[in-house]
Scaffold this active site. Structure first.
Site, PDB file in Angstrom:
ATOM      1  N   HIS A  13     -36.999  -1.876  22.463  1.00 13.71           N
ATOM      2  CA  HIS A  13     -36.073  -0.857  23.001  1.00 13.71           C
ATOM      3  C   HIS A  13     -35.099  -1.539  23.959  1.00 13.71           C
ATOM      4  O   HIS A  13     -35.355  -1.647  25.165  1.00 13.71           O
ATOM      5  CB  HIS A  13     -36.869   0.245  23.715  1.00 13.71           C
ATOM      6  CG  HIS A  13     -36.045   1.422  24.165  1.00 13.71           C
ATOM      7  ND1 HIS A  13     -36.425   2.733  23.943  1.00 13.71           N
ATOM      8  CD2 HIS A  13     -34.856   1.504  24.819  1.00 13.71           C
ATOM      9  CE1 HIS A  13     -35.519   3.556  24.462  1.00 13.71           C
ATOM     10  NE2 HIS A  13     -34.556   2.832  25.015  1.00 13.71           N
ATOM     11  N   HIS A  15     -30.857  -1.640  24.585  1.00 18.03           N
ATOM     12  CA  HIS A  15     -29.472  -1.258  24.244  1.00 18.03           C
ATOM     13  C   HIS A  15     -28.576  -2.476  24.461  1.00 18.03           C
ATOM     14  O   HIS A  15     -28.596  -3.082  25.545  1.00 18.03           O
ATOM     15  CB  HIS A  15     -29.005  -0.123  25.152  1.00 18.03           C
ATOM     16  CG  HIS A  15     -29.831   1.126  25.016  1.00 18.03           C
ATOM     17  ND1 HIS A  15     -29.542   2.125  24.101  1.00 18.03           N
ATOM     18  CD2 HIS A  15     -30.951   1.544  25.666  1.00 18.03           C
ATOM     19  CE1 HIS A  15     -30.435   3.092  24.196  1.00 18.03           C
ATOM     20  NE2 HIS A  15     -31.308   2.778  25.140  1.00 18.03           N
ATOM     21  N   ASN A  17     -25.349  -2.993  25.040  1.00 21.11           N
ATOM     22  CA  ASN A  17     -24.424  -3.039  26.183  1.00 21.11           C
ATOM     23  C   ASN A  17     -25.119  -2.844  27.529  1.00 21.11           C
ATOM     24  O   ASN A  17     -24.505  -3.063  28.575  1.00 21.11           O
ATOM     25  CB  ASN A  17     -23.291  -2.018  26.002  1.00 21.11           C
ATOM     26  CG  ASN A  17     -22.282  -2.510  24.981  1.00 21.11           C
ATOM     27  OD1 ASN A  17     -21.686  -3.582  25.139  1.00 21.11           O
ATOM     28  ND2 ASN A  17     -22.101  -1.757  23.899  1.00 21.11           N
ATOM     29  N   SER A  94     -27.475  -0.299  19.266  1.00 21.39           N
ATOM     30  CA  SER A  94     -26.160  -0.065  19.859  1.00 21.39           C
ATOM     31  C   SER A  94     -25.450   1.056  19.120  1.00 21.39           C
ATOM     32  O   SER A  94     -25.667   1.287  17.928  1.00 21.39           O
ATOM     33  CB  SER A  94     -25.305  -1.346  19.791  1.00 21.39           C
ATOM     34  OG  SER A  94     -24.186  -1.221  20.634  1.00 21.39           O
ATOM     35  N   PRO A  96     -22.360   2.523  17.392  1.00 18.24           N
ATOM     36  CA  PRO A  96     -21.085   2.115  16.801  1.00 18.24           C
ATOM     37  C   PRO A  96     -19.932   2.914  17.408  1.00 18.24           C
ATOM     38  O   PRO A  96     -20.039   4.131  17.588  1.00 18.24           O
ATOM     39  CB  PRO A  96     -21.261   2.461  15.313  1.00 18.24           C
ATOM     40  CG  PRO A  96     -22.734   2.469  15.104  1.00 18.24           C
ATOM     41  CD  PRO A  96     -23.317   2.978  16.394  1.00 18.24           C
ATOM     42  N   ASP A 134     -25.462   8.869  19.485  1.00 20.27           N
ATOM     43  CA  ASP A 134     -25.490   9.449  20.836  1.00 20.27           C
ATOM     44  C   ASP A 134     -25.663  10.963  20.679  1.00 20.27           C
ATOM     45  O   ASP A 134     -24.983  11.579  19.851  1.00 20.27           O
ATOM     46  CB  ASP A 134     -24.165   9.113  21.545  1.00 20.27           C
ATOM     47  CG  ASP A 134     -24.197   9.486  23.019  1.00 20.27           C
ATOM     48  OD1 ASP A 134     -24.504  10.654  23.336  1.00 20.27           O
ATOM     49  OD2 ASP A 134     -23.898   8.613  23.854  1.00 20.27           O
ATOM     50  N   GLU A 199     -37.138  12.596  28.316  1.00 20.71           N
ATOM     51  CA  GLU A 199     -36.838  11.543  29.285  1.00 20.71           C
ATOM     52  C   GLU A 199     -36.629  12.091  30.692  1.00 20.71           C
ATOM     53  O   GLU A 199     -36.807  11.378  31.673  1.00 20.71           O
ATOM     54  CB  GLU A 199     -35.535  10.905  28.779  1.00 20.71           C
ATOM     55  CG  GLU A 199     -35.294   9.505  29.136  1.00 20.71           C
ATOM     56  CD  GLU A 199     -33.996   9.015  28.497  1.00 20.71           C
ATOM     57  OE1 GLU A 199     -33.508   9.606  27.498  1.00 20.71           O
ATOM     58  OE2 GLU A 199     -33.455   8.042  29.026  1.00 20.71           O
ATOM     59  N   ASP A 280     -35.259  -1.606  28.026  1.00 22.38           N
ATOM     60  CA  ASP A 280     -34.210  -0.576  27.975  1.00 22.38           C
ATOM     61  C   ASP A 280     -32.832  -1.188  28.238  1.00 22.38           C
ATOM     62  O   ASP A 280     -32.031  -1.352  27.318  1.00 22.38           O
ATOM     63  CB  ASP A 280     -34.525   0.542  28.977  1.00 22.38           C
ATOM     64  CG  ASP A 280     -33.816   1.844  28.647  1.00 22.38           C
ATOM     65  OD1 ASP A 280     -33.135   1.904  27.616  1.00 22.38           O
ATOM     66  OD2 ASP A 280     -33.944   2.806  29.435  1.00 22.38           O
TER      67      ASP A 280
HETATM   68  P1  5GP Z   1     -24.663   0.665  23.571  1.00 28.26           P
HETATM   69  O1  5GP Z   1     -25.107   1.724  22.611  1.00 28.26           O
HETATM   70  O2  5GP Z   1     -23.214   0.853  23.976  1.00 28.26           O
HETATM   71  O3  5GP Z   1     -24.946  -0.735  23.113  1.00 28.26           O
HETATM   72  O4  5GP Z   1     -25.563   0.810  24.876  1.00 28.26           O
HETATM   73  C1  5GP Z   1     -25.298   1.721  25.881  1.00 28.26           C
HETATM   74  C2  5GP Z   1     -25.628   3.148  25.483  1.00 28.26           C
HETATM   75  O5  5GP Z   1     -27.041   3.274  25.280  1.00 28.26           O
HETATM   76  C3  5GP Z   1     -25.327   4.149  26.593  1.00 28.26           C
HETATM   77  O6  5GP Z   1     -24.002   4.606  26.534  1.00 28.26           O
HETATM   78  C4  5GP Z   1     -26.331   5.273  26.320  1.00 28.26           C
HETATM   79  O7  5GP Z   1     -25.850   6.166  25.344  1.00 28.26           O
HETATM   80  C5  5GP Z   1     -27.507   4.540  25.727  1.00 28.26           C
HETATM   81  N1  5GP Z   1     -28.528   4.310  26.756  1.00 28.26           N
HETATM   82  C6  5GP Z   1     -28.694   3.217  27.507  1.00 28.26           C
HETATM   83  N2  5GP Z   1     -29.728   3.382  28.352  1.00 28.26           N
HETATM   84  C7  5GP Z   1     -30.231   4.598  28.104  1.00 28.26           C
HETATM   85  C8  5GP Z   1     -31.322   5.339  28.639  1.00 28.26           C
HETATM   86  O8  5GP Z   1     -32.056   4.915  29.547  1.00 28.26           O
HETATM   87  N3  5GP Z   1     -31.513   6.591  28.130  1.00 28.26           N
HETATM   88  C9  5GP Z   1     -30.738   7.100  27.130  1.00 28.26           C
HETATM   89  N4  5GP Z   1     -31.026   8.325  26.686  1.00 28.26           N
HETATM   90  N5  5GP Z   1     -29.719   6.428  26.599  1.00 28.26           N
HETATM   91  C10 5GP Z   1     -29.460   5.187  27.078  1.00 28.26           C
END
Ligand code: 5GP
Length: 320
Positions: A13, A15, A17, A94, A96, A134, A199, A280
């Site tokens: 898990h 992300h 960015n 991530s 898109p 998202d 969450e 995370d």
């Molecule tokens: P990306 O998808 O741009 O690579 O990573 C950032 C995105 O991941 C954020 O805009 C958010 O939508 C999601 N994200 C990152 N950390 C969390 C988290 O702790 N909880 C949730 N629900 N979404 C997260």
């Protein structure tokens, strides 16, 4: 920390960015000529909350990661950092998005080629990719992302392995995404569906949680505020849970590591291979996976040997 660094770890898990370290983000900002404020409020600042995490993405990180070159930089630096931390199997996720000169398809293709390149430069780590939807996406966007996941999983089956549902949980539920997520399960049953679950404390309606379970998710993220009877169902179904200790404590949804639900799940006999320590957003929460193992060991009060066995169980089950 050395024992934890030396473990062959599995990260499921992360992300993309959120995993770029601030020093690397600043380096990238300099390269791209983007001005970042000298002080960026990071976790640890008084009153830092999950909403501040989402603001960091929208106001700071996305102001730098604006084109293919930047995205490539981020993926390569993130993979190298996980490798330095002793991660052997990594699933990145991530969302898109259209960046300068590229649409969502171009985003996915850039991440896939950056992952390929990063793996060729870091031979001890295997890296996979989950495309994130998202929860604020409209049904059409969600459907496009599911189609992209299926398309790229056919083209690059050794890299693209599924779909995640993420995004600020305070922004509402995911029922409008159900048709797309159901289609994923029907059209591409070998792809994984992983979903952020319960969450925050503000009720995700029970109905919403049951809807998510009815989609047969392969794993659930966080699971902080799951009512007991739903947790009993999850346990009976052995649904794997991605445990994000620092994210929850630093993001303010859990008061302390000692109060974290990991301990309760562990003591309740939730199958250990279904509890997976994850970072995370290591760039934001500043705790790498080795450190998460150290925190978990302290909270659970177990020996290094138990931690090693646990890491091995997780690796055996998920590292494909
Ligand atoms: P990306 O998808 O741009 O690579 O990573 C950032 C995105 O991941 C954020 O805009 C958010 O939508 C999601 N994200 C990152 N950390 C969390 C988290 O702790 N909880 C949730 N629900 N979404 C997260």
């Amino acid at each position: 920390l050395t024992w934890a660094k030396n473990l062959a770890k599995t990260e499921l898990h992360a992300h993309i960015n959120g995993s770029i370290g601030m020093p690397d983000l600043r380096k990238l900002a300099d390269l791209k000529g983007v001005h970042l404020p000298a002080e960026i409020a990071l976790p640890g600042s008084a009153g830092f909350s999950l909403d501040d995490v989402f603001a960091l993405f929208s106001k700071t990180i996305y102001s730098v990661v604006r084109d293919a070159q930047a995205l490539q930089f981020v993926v390569e630096h993130v993979v190298a950092a996980f490798k330095r931390d002793g991660v052997r199997y990594l699933e990145l996720r991530s969302t898109p998005k259209s960046l300068e000169g590229m649409d969502m398809d171009g985003y996915v293709s850039t991440v896939v080629s950056a992952i390929s390149k990063a793996m060729s430069e870091n031979e001890t780590i295997r890296v996979k990719f989950l495309l994130s939807v998202d929860r604020r996406h409209d049904p059409e966007t969600a459907s496009t992302i599911v189609s992209l996941a299926i398309k790229y999983a056919n083209l690059f089956p050794s890299i693209v392995v599924g779909v995640d549902v993420c995004g600020n949980p305070a922004c509402g539920g995911i029922k409008h995404l159900v048709p797309s997520l159901s289609r994923l399960k029907l059209d591409a049953p070998t792809l994984k569906l992983v979903i952020h679950f319960a969450e925050i404390e503000t009720p995700p309606e029970e109905d919403e949680l049951l809807t998510i379970l009815s989609l047969n998710p392969d794993r659930l993220g966080h699971c902080t505020f799951v009512p007991d009877h739903i947790m009993a169902t999850m346990r009976a179904r052995k649904i794997p849970i991605e445990i994000c200790l620092s994210s929850n404590v630093v993001g303010g949804t859990v008061n302390s590591f000692e109060a974290h639900h990991l301990k309760q799940l562990w003591d309740s006999g939730y199958p250990r291979e279904c509890l997976i320590l994850c970072t995370d957003d290591v760039g934001i929460f500043c705790s790498d996976l080795s450190n998460e193992y150290v925190i978990a060991r302290r909270v659970l009060g177990v020996s290094r040997e138990v931690m090693e066995e646990w890491a091995q169980l997780v690796c055996d089950k998920y590292a494909r």
